[in-house]
Motif scaffolding. Structure first.
Motif, mmCIF file in Angstrom:
data_model
loop_
_atom_site.group_PDB
_atom_site.id
_atom_site.type_symbol
_atom_site.label_atom_id
_atom_site.label_comp_id
_atom_site.label_asym_id
_atom_site.label_seq_id
_atom_site.Cartn_x
_atom_site.Cartn_y
_atom_site.Cartn_z
ATOM 1 N N LYS A 103 -6.289 -10.941 15.116
ATOM 2 C CA LYS A 103 -6.936 -10.021 14.054
ATOM 3 C C LYS A 103 -5.877 -8.947 13.790
ATOM 4 O O LYS A 103 -6.007 -8.729 12.594
ATOM 5 C CB LYS A 103 -7.798 -9.039 15.059
ATOM 6 C CG LYS A 103 -8.184 -7.768 14.546
ATOM 7 C CD LYS A 103 -9.117 -7.058 15.353
ATOM 8 C CE LYS A 103 -9.690 -5.837 14.867
ATOM 9 N NZ LYS A 103 -10.579 -5.064 15.849
ATOM 10 N N VAL A 104 -4.662 -8.764 14.430
ATOM 11 C CA VAL A 104 -3.304 -8.265 13.997
ATOM 12 C C VAL A 104 -3.041 -8.977 12.803
ATOM 13 O O VAL A 104 -2.579 -8.293 11.806
ATOM 14 C CB VAL A 104 -2.730 -7.888 14.972
ATOM 15 C CG1 VAL A 104 -1.320 -7.298 14.486
ATOM 16 C CG2 VAL A 104 -3.324 -6.811 16.046
ATOM 17 N N LYS A 105 -2.789 -10.152 13.003
ATOM 18 C CA LYS A 105 -2.213 -10.937 11.868
ATOM 19 C C LYS A 105 -3.090 -11.116 10.589
ATOM 20 O O LYS A 105 -2.616 -10.905 9.466
ATOM 21 C CB LYS A 105 -2.093 -12.357 12.281
ATOM 22 C CG LYS A 105 -0.769 -12.612 13.357
ATOM 23 C CD LYS A 105 -0.308 -13.947 13.582
ATOM 24 C CE LYS A 105 0.758 -14.031 14.685
ATOM 25 N NZ LYS A 105 1.399 -15.409 14.350
ATOM 26 N N ARG A 106 -4.459 -10.982 10.616
ATOM 27 C CA ARG A 106 -5.436 -10.982 9.395
ATOM 28 C C ARG A 106 -5.284 -9.355 8.794
ATOM 29 O O ARG A 106 -5.120 -9.555 7.496
ATOM 30 C CB ARG A 106 -6.762 -11.286 9.929
ATOM 31 C CG ARG A 106 -6.943 -12.485 10.435
ATOM 32 C CD ARG A 106 -8.514 -13.056 10.578
ATOM 33 N NE ARG A 106 -9.259 -12.127 11.626
ATOM 34 C CZ ARG A 106 -9.390 -12.223 12.882
ATOM 35 N NH1 ARG A 106 -8.703 -13.401 13.260
ATOM 36 N NH2 ARG A 106 -9.984 -11.788 13.798
ATOM 37 N N GLN A 107 -5.104 -8.474 9.589
ATOM 38 C CA GLN A 107 -4.990 -7.346 9.029
ATOM 39 C C GLN A 107 -3.524 -6.994 8.144
ATOM 40 O O GLN A 107 -3.582 -6.576 7.324
ATOM 41 C CB GLN A 107 -4.829 -6.072 10.254
ATOM 42 C CG GLN A 107 -6.314 -6.137 10.798
ATOM 43 C CD GLN A 107 -6.308 -5.010 11.752
ATOM 44 O OE1 GLN A 107 -5.281 -4.697 12.507
ATOM 45 N NE2 GLN A 107 -7.487 -4.199 12.339
ATOM 46 N N GLN A 108 -2.548 -7.655 8.710
ATOM 47 C CA GLN A 108 -1.147 -7.768 8.244
ATOM 48 C C GLN A 108 -1.465 -8.390 6.829
ATOM 49 O O GLN A 108 -0.719 -8.072 6.011
ATOM 50 C CB GLN A 108 -0.033 -8.360 8.858
ATOM 51 C CG GLN A 108 0.120 -7.378 10.032
ATOM 52 C CD GLN A 108 1.154 -8.084 10.948
ATOM 53 O OE1 GLN A 108 1.333 -9.240 11.121
ATOM 54 N NE2 GLN A 108 1.815 -7.018 11.922
ATOM 55 N N GLN A 109 -1.915 -9.828 6.744
ATOM 56 C CA GLN A 109 -2.133 -10.336 5.577
ATOM 57 C C GLN A 109 -2.883 -9.744 4.582
ATOM 58 O O GLN A 109 -2.689 -9.697 3.561
ATOM 59 C CB GLN A 109 -2.886 -11.671 5.867
ATOM 60 C CG GLN A 109 -1.838 -12.780 6.760
ATOM 61 C CD GLN A 109 -2.621 -14.071 7.006
ATOM 62 O OE1 GLN A 109 -3.786 -13.972 7.023
ATOM 63 N NE2 GLN A 109 -1.803 -14.930 7.575
ATOM 64 N N LYS A 110 -4.103 -9.062 5.119
ATOM 65 C CA LYS A 110 -4.855 -8.042 4.216
ATOM 66 C C LYS A 110 -4.218 -6.973 3.531
ATOM 67 O O LYS A 110 -4.040 -6.744 2.325
ATOM 68 C CB LYS A 110 -6.031 -7.543 4.817
ATOM 69 C CG LYS A 110 -7.067 -7.027 4.128
ATOM 70 C CD LYS A 110 -8.319 -6.356 4.880
ATOM 71 C CE LYS A 110 -9.120 -5.693 4.050
ATOM 72 N NZ LYS A 110 -10.340 -5.265 5.075
#
Length: 82
Positions: A50-57
């Protein structure tokens, strides 16, 4: 106070120790560093995905803002007053 071990013959266990070559040792150090980096990255985070997805977003939003700024701040919509 000092102990001189030159009078003691080396034991079997110390004679059989083989040190790895420089390349093997370098690879082991690299793997250990990567393992530590991954452990540190996930420390204190319940859902790492989830954290990685937020960073990519967030990176995607920043990239779009930069592109908009390069375009001169001009949007695709134009106002017409009649």
């Amino acid at each position: 106070m000092g102990i001189c071990l030159s009078c003691c013959p080396p034991s079997e266990s110390t004679q059989n120790l083989v040190t790895p070559s420089a390349d093997v040792r370098r690879q082991q150090v690299l793997e250990a560093a990567e393992r530590r980096r991954q452990e540190q990255e996930g420390r204190g985070i319940k859902d790492l995905g989830k954290v990685k997805r937020q960073q990519q977003k967030q990176e995607e939003i920043e990239r779009r803002q930069e592109e908009a700024a390069r375009a001169g701040g001009e949007s695709g919509l134009k106002w017409q007053m009649d």
